[in-house]
Design an enzyme around this catalytic site. Structure first.
Site, PDB file in Angstrom:
ATOM      1  N   LYS A 100      -9.938  13.062   8.138  1.00  0.00           N
ATOM      2  CA  LYS A 100      -9.447  12.667   9.457  1.00  0.00           C
ATOM      3  C   LYS A 100      -9.385  13.882  10.372  1.00  0.00           C
ATOM      4  O   LYS A 100      -9.229  15.009   9.898  1.00  0.00           O
ATOM      5  CB  LYS A 100      -8.018  12.107   9.317  1.00  0.00           C
ATOM      6  CG  LYS A 100      -7.931  10.721   8.712  1.00  0.00           C
ATOM      7  CD  LYS A 100      -6.495  10.228   8.715  1.00  0.00           C
ATOM      8  CE  LYS A 100      -6.390   8.845   8.095  1.00  0.00           C
ATOM      9  NZ  LYS A 100      -7.070   7.804   8.878  1.00  0.00           N
TER      10      LYS A 100
ATOM     11  N   ASP B  95     -12.088   7.215   3.839  1.00  0.00           N
ATOM     12  CA  ASP B  95     -10.866   6.989   4.618  1.00  0.00           C
ATOM     13  C   ASP B  95     -10.479   5.505   4.636  1.00  0.00           C
ATOM     14  O   ASP B  95      -9.377   5.158   5.054  1.00  0.00           O
ATOM     15  CB  ASP B  95     -11.063   7.516   6.046  1.00  0.00           C
ATOM     16  CG  ASP B  95      -9.749   7.704   6.790  1.00  0.00           C
ATOM     17  OD1 ASP B  95      -8.684   7.626   6.137  1.00  0.00           O
ATOM     18  OD2 ASP B  95      -9.797   7.926   8.008  1.00  0.00           O
TER      19      ASP B  95
ATOM     20  N   ASP C  64       1.736   6.411   5.536  1.00  0.00           N
ATOM     21  CA  ASP C  64       0.738   5.471   5.004  1.00  0.00           C
ATOM     22  C   ASP C  64       1.224   4.779   3.726  1.00  0.00           C
ATOM     23  O   ASP C  64       0.490   4.026   3.113  1.00  0.00           O
ATOM     24  CB  ASP C  64      -0.587   6.214   4.766  1.00  0.00           C
ATOM     25  CG  ASP C  64      -1.794   5.320   4.942  1.00  0.00           C
ATOM     26  OD1 ASP C  64      -1.660   4.258   5.580  1.00  0.00           O
ATOM     27  OD2 ASP C  64      -2.876   5.684   4.436  1.00  0.00           O
TER      28      ASP C  64
ATOM     29  N   GLU D 159      -9.382   3.755   2.318  1.00  0.00           N
ATOM     30  CA  GLU D 159      -8.887   3.824   0.938  1.00  0.00           C
ATOM     31  C   GLU D 159      -7.850   2.755   0.612  1.00  0.00           C
ATOM     32  O   GLU D 159      -7.655   2.421  -0.535  1.00  0.00           O
ATOM     33  CB  GLU D 159      -8.317   5.223   0.659  1.00  0.00           C
ATOM     34  CG  GLU D 159      -6.858   5.444   1.077  1.00  0.00           C
ATOM     35  CD  GLU D 159      -6.616   5.325   2.577  1.00  0.00           C
ATOM     36  OE1 GLU D 159      -7.593   5.472   3.335  1.00  0.00           O
ATOM     37  OE2 GLU D 159      -5.473   5.066   2.987  1.00  0.00           O
TER      38      GLU D 159
ATOM     39  N   LYS E 270       0.860  -1.186   0.000  1.00  0.00           N
ATOM     40  CA  LYS E 270       0.000   0.000   0.000  1.00  0.00           C
ATOM     41  C   LYS E 270       0.896   1.235   0.000  1.00  0.00           C
ATOM     42  O   LYS E 270       1.700   1.437   0.912  1.00  0.00           O
ATOM     43  CB  LYS E 270      -0.907   0.003   1.242  1.00  0.00           C
ATOM     44  CG  LYS E 270      -1.657   1.329   1.463  1.00  0.00           C
ATOM     45  CD  LYS E 270      -2.565   1.292   2.701  1.00  0.00           C
ATOM     46  CE  LYS E 270      -3.156   2.677   3.002  1.00  0.00           C
ATOM     47  NZ  LYS E 270      -4.008   2.700   4.217  1.00  0.00           N
TER      48      LYS E 270
ATOM     49  N   ASP F 230      -2.458  10.286   3.587  1.00  0.00           N
ATOM     50  CA  ASP F 230      -3.856   9.897   3.774  1.00  0.00           C
ATOM     51  C   ASP F 230      -4.570  10.927   4.644  1.00  0.00           C
ATOM     52  O   ASP F 230      -4.499  10.877   5.873  1.00  0.00           O
ATOM     53  CB  ASP F 230      -3.922   8.501   4.407  1.00  0.00           C
ATOM     54  CG  ASP F 230      -5.352   8.028   4.613  1.00  0.00           C
ATOM     55  OD1 ASP F 230      -6.277   8.664   4.058  1.00  0.00           O
ATOM     56  OD2 ASP F 230      -5.550   7.013   5.324  1.00  0.00           O
TER      57      ASP F 230
ATOM     58  N   ARG G 255      -7.727  -0.450   1.146  1.00  0.00           N
ATOM     59  CA  ARG G 255      -8.295  -1.655   0.515  1.00  0.00           C
ATOM     60  C   ARG G 255      -8.726  -1.367  -0.916  1.00  0.00           C
ATOM     61  O   ARG G 255      -8.745  -2.260  -1.749  1.00  0.00           O
ATOM     62  CB  ARG G 255      -9.463  -2.174   1.375  1.00  0.00           C
ATOM     63  CG  ARG G 255     -10.596  -1.199   1.508  1.00  0.00           C
ATOM     64  CD  ARG G 255     -11.493  -1.504   2.708  1.00  0.00           C
ATOM     65  NE  ARG G 255     -10.920  -1.036   3.963  1.00  0.00           N
ATOM     66  CZ  ARG G 255     -11.480  -1.205   5.151  1.00  0.00           C
ATOM     67  NH1 ARG G 255     -12.635  -1.844   5.253  1.00  0.00           N
ATOM     68  NH2 ARG G 255     -10.893  -0.756   6.242  1.00  0.00           N
TER      69      ARG G 255
HETATM   70  N1  BES Z   1      -4.112   4.607   6.951  1.00  0.00           N
HETATM   71  C1  BES Z   1      -5.259   4.409   7.745  1.00  0.00           C
HETATM   72  C2  BES Z   1      -5.024   3.427   8.877  1.00  0.00           C
HETATM   73  C3  BES Z   1      -4.203   3.921  10.034  1.00  0.00           C
HETATM   74  C4  BES Z   1      -4.708   4.810  10.938  1.00  0.00           C
HETATM   75  C5  BES Z   1      -2.937   3.420  10.229  1.00  0.00           C
HETATM   76  C6  BES Z   1      -3.958   5.223  12.012  1.00  0.00           C
HETATM   77  C7  BES Z   1      -2.178   3.810  11.322  1.00  0.00           C
HETATM   78  C8  BES Z   1      -2.688   4.723  12.203  1.00  0.00           C
HETATM   79  C9  BES Z   1      -6.401   3.853   6.887  1.00  0.00           C
HETATM   80  O1  BES Z   1      -6.434   4.306   5.591  1.00  0.00           O
HETATM   81  C10 BES Z   1      -7.657   4.259   7.535  1.00  0.00           C
HETATM   82  O2  BES Z   1      -7.911   5.438   7.585  1.00  0.00           O
HETATM   83  N2  BES Z   1      -8.449   3.307   8.005  1.00  0.00           N
HETATM   84  C11 BES Z   1      -9.669   3.607   8.666  1.00  0.00           C
HETATM   85  C12 BES Z   1     -10.690   2.588   8.248  1.00  0.00           C
HETATM   86  C13 BES Z   1     -12.087   2.899   8.714  1.00  0.00           C
HETATM   87  C14 BES Z   1     -12.588   4.140   8.001  1.00  0.00           C
HETATM   88  C15 BES Z   1     -12.966   1.721   8.422  1.00  0.00           C
HETATM   89  C16 BES Z   1      -9.418   3.561  10.176  1.00  0.00           C
HETATM   90  O3  BES Z   1      -8.639   2.706  10.619  1.00  0.00           O
HETATM   91  O4  BES Z   1      -9.944   4.385  10.886  1.00  0.00           O
HETATM   92 ZN    ZN Z   2      -4.650   4.872   4.789  1.00  0.00          ZN
HETATM   93 MN    MN Z   3      -7.517   6.131   5.442  1.00  0.00          MN
END
Ligand code: BES
Ligand code: ZN
Ligand code: MN
Length: 484
Positions: free
Chosen positions: A270, A340, A281, A342, A258, A263, A344
């Site tokens: 966020k 967010d 990210d 994204e 990825k 992000d 996947r």
């Molecule tokens: N890159 C983030 C995941 C992340 C967050 C990694 C904080 C390390 C620290 C990912 O793209 C994300 O935002 N995931 C969301 C998914 C949710 C919207 C289902 C998350 O984890 O909040």
């Molecule tokens: Zn992300």
């Molecule tokens: Mn995200």
């Protein structure tokens, strides 16, 4: 760094710094009496306890020609596992880096007992400790720090080989760290693509192909592209092919990273606090780069393909909105309920694309879910797989290399959480089991091959404070998997 073998006796050895390992439960046989006296004195006086990772630096040690001796505690032999070794050897590396020496000597026997894995971790730890981020924060011009550039090893030719393999893996991890640490305004999808092209230029067995957005649109990677819509930075899809197997047709192992170079969350923006850390990210992509460099340096006899889906996730008038439906490369439709989620969305098209390589197995690496950090903290990488043998192999290797991962399930009842009224699936499954539903989403695109997913949201970087920075994980785990 120049690596030499040295056979001079420890007392006769002329060196700026001699490093000796001292364990809690073995006295080292055959060691020079002068050294035994020195060590016994440090222990008896209470100045030094040989707990794992403890250290003492002695200047002008009596009876030796070395200018300094560093004693490194190794704890109890059976507790000195890969994790403890990594910590102790990184600590040693930091000490050597802090000393005003350009040359040092390592007594491999006392430090590693000749174990291949321990020798590798010694090389890895020293290399890891030698890295410093200076690209946008140069060292002060008056810095008098001397660089260690000659390492003498007291040991055998084969011990030296293992040690150097460790240095190579450490160098790969340091590349991963550097890419991770670079700010988002430098490390863009185009920058990652350029770095991949440069990497391939350095090694004849490595080649690189880069797709721009038009090329991706043409083959139907609309899900990946939907993440990029809000960004002024164009997406890149990067393919690194390493041909190292004697049998050119041998099935490749494939890594998929990825590469979200920043992000913001997109329209599902966020919160502001700590958002800077979303420059990390792309650590999955950086892991792919680090692994590819390591196996090239090792001249690995295997075929390996590394694929990177590189995008920036931004809000704008052109950005994908919650409720939008997109069509993946596999032809399935996805309702994007949260922009967010994204990672996947870019990975699913990459995972479909790699089917064409007829892989022996595929591992994707992604900072995918904050939920993984909640579940496993910063110690274990999340491991999810539909293939028990592959999962067991990765779990075991993680333990053996001190780069651990812990398995979470992918099971049918969780799949239902991705049901959508308006598409084949939604991109989120609600609050529960966030790491699992993310992997469930990916599993729908990996049915034609053996696959595992590593969620490195907790392990790819140290958060906040002074230690903030990329860790280079899980390069050691994956290089060892590629070698297996
Ligand atoms: N890159 C983030 C995941 C992340 C967050 C990694 C904080 C390390 C620290 C990912 O793209 C994300 O935002 N995931 C969301 C998914 C949710 C919207 C289902 C998350 O984890 O909040
Ligand atoms: Zn992300
Ligand atoms: Mn995200």
């Amino acid at each position: 760094m120049e690596i030499r073998l040295n056979t001079t006796s420890l007392t006769e050895l002329e060196t700026d710094c001699l490093v000796i390992g001292v364990s809690e439960d073995t006295s080292v046989e055959g060691r020079a009496k002068e050294l035994d006296t020195l060590i016994a004195d440090c222990l008896d006086s209470g100045d030094f306890k040989p707990k794992s990772g403890s250290q003492i630096t002695l200047r002008k040690p009596q009876g030796l020609k070395a200018k300094r001796v560093v004693l490194l505690g190794l704890g109890k032999a059976d507790a000195f596992d890969a994790l403890a070794q990594n910590d102790a050897f990184v600590g040693l590396g930091k000490t050597l880096k802090g000393l005003p020496v350009t040359e040092a000597t390592l007594d491999l026997t006392s430090l590693t007992q000749g174990h291949a894995g321990t020798l590798e971790r010694l090389g890895y730890g020293l290399q890891w400790a030698s890295y410093e981020y200076t690209t946008t924060k140069p060292k002060p011009a008056d810095s008098e720090a001397k660089e260690l550039n000659i390492l003498s090893l007291i040991g055998s030719e084969s011990e030296k080989k293992h040690f150097e393999t460790g240095l190579t893996i450490g160098e790969g991890a340091n590349l991963t760290r550097e890419l991770g640490n670079l700010p988002g305004n430098t490390c863009t999808p185009r920058y990652l693509a350029d770095q991949a092209v440069h990497l391939a230029e350095r090694f004849p067995k490595l080649s690189c192909e880069v797709f721009d957005e038009d090329a991706m649109a043409e083959i139907g990677m609309h899900c990946l592209l939907s993440v990029s819509h809000g960004s002024d930075e164009p997406a890149r899809f990067i393919i690194l092919k390493y041909q190292g197997a004697k049998d050119a047709t041998a099935k490749p192992k494939v890594l998929v990273g990825k590469g979200v170079t920043f992000d913001t969350g997109g329209i599902s923006l966020k919160p502001g606090a700590g958002m800077d850390e979303m420059k990390f990210d792309m650590c999955g992509a950086a892991t792919v780069m680090g692994c590819m460099q390591s196996i090239c340096d090792m001249n690995l006899e295997a075929n390996v393909i590394g694929v990177i889906a590189a995008v920036e996730n931004m809000p704008s008038g052109a950005a994908t909105k919650p409720g939008d439906v997109v069509t993946t490369l596999a032809g399935k439709t996805v309702e994007i309920l949260n922009t967010d989620a994204e990672g996947r969305l870019v990975l699913c098209d990459a995972l479909t694309y790699v089917e064409r390589f007829d892989p022996e197995a595929v591992v994707d690496i992604a900072t995918l879910t904050g939920a993984c950090l909640i579940a496993l903290g910063k110690h274990n990488t999340g491991l999810l797989s539909t293939d028990d043998a592959l999962a067991d192999e990765l779990f075991q290797l993680g333990k053996e290399t001190g780069d651990p991962c812990w398995r979470l399930p992918i099971e049918a009842p969780y799949q239902k959480l991705l049901d959508s009224n308006f598409a084949d699936m939604a991109n989120i499954g609600g609050r529960d089991a966030g790491t699992i539903t993310a992997a469930c989403f990916l599993s729908r695109f990996t049915e034609s091959y053996r696959w595992a997913h590593l969620d490195i949201a907790g392990t790819a970087w140290f958060s906040g404070g002074k230690a903030k920075g990329a860790t280079g994980r899980p390069v050691p785990l994956l290089v060892n998997w590629l070698r297996a």
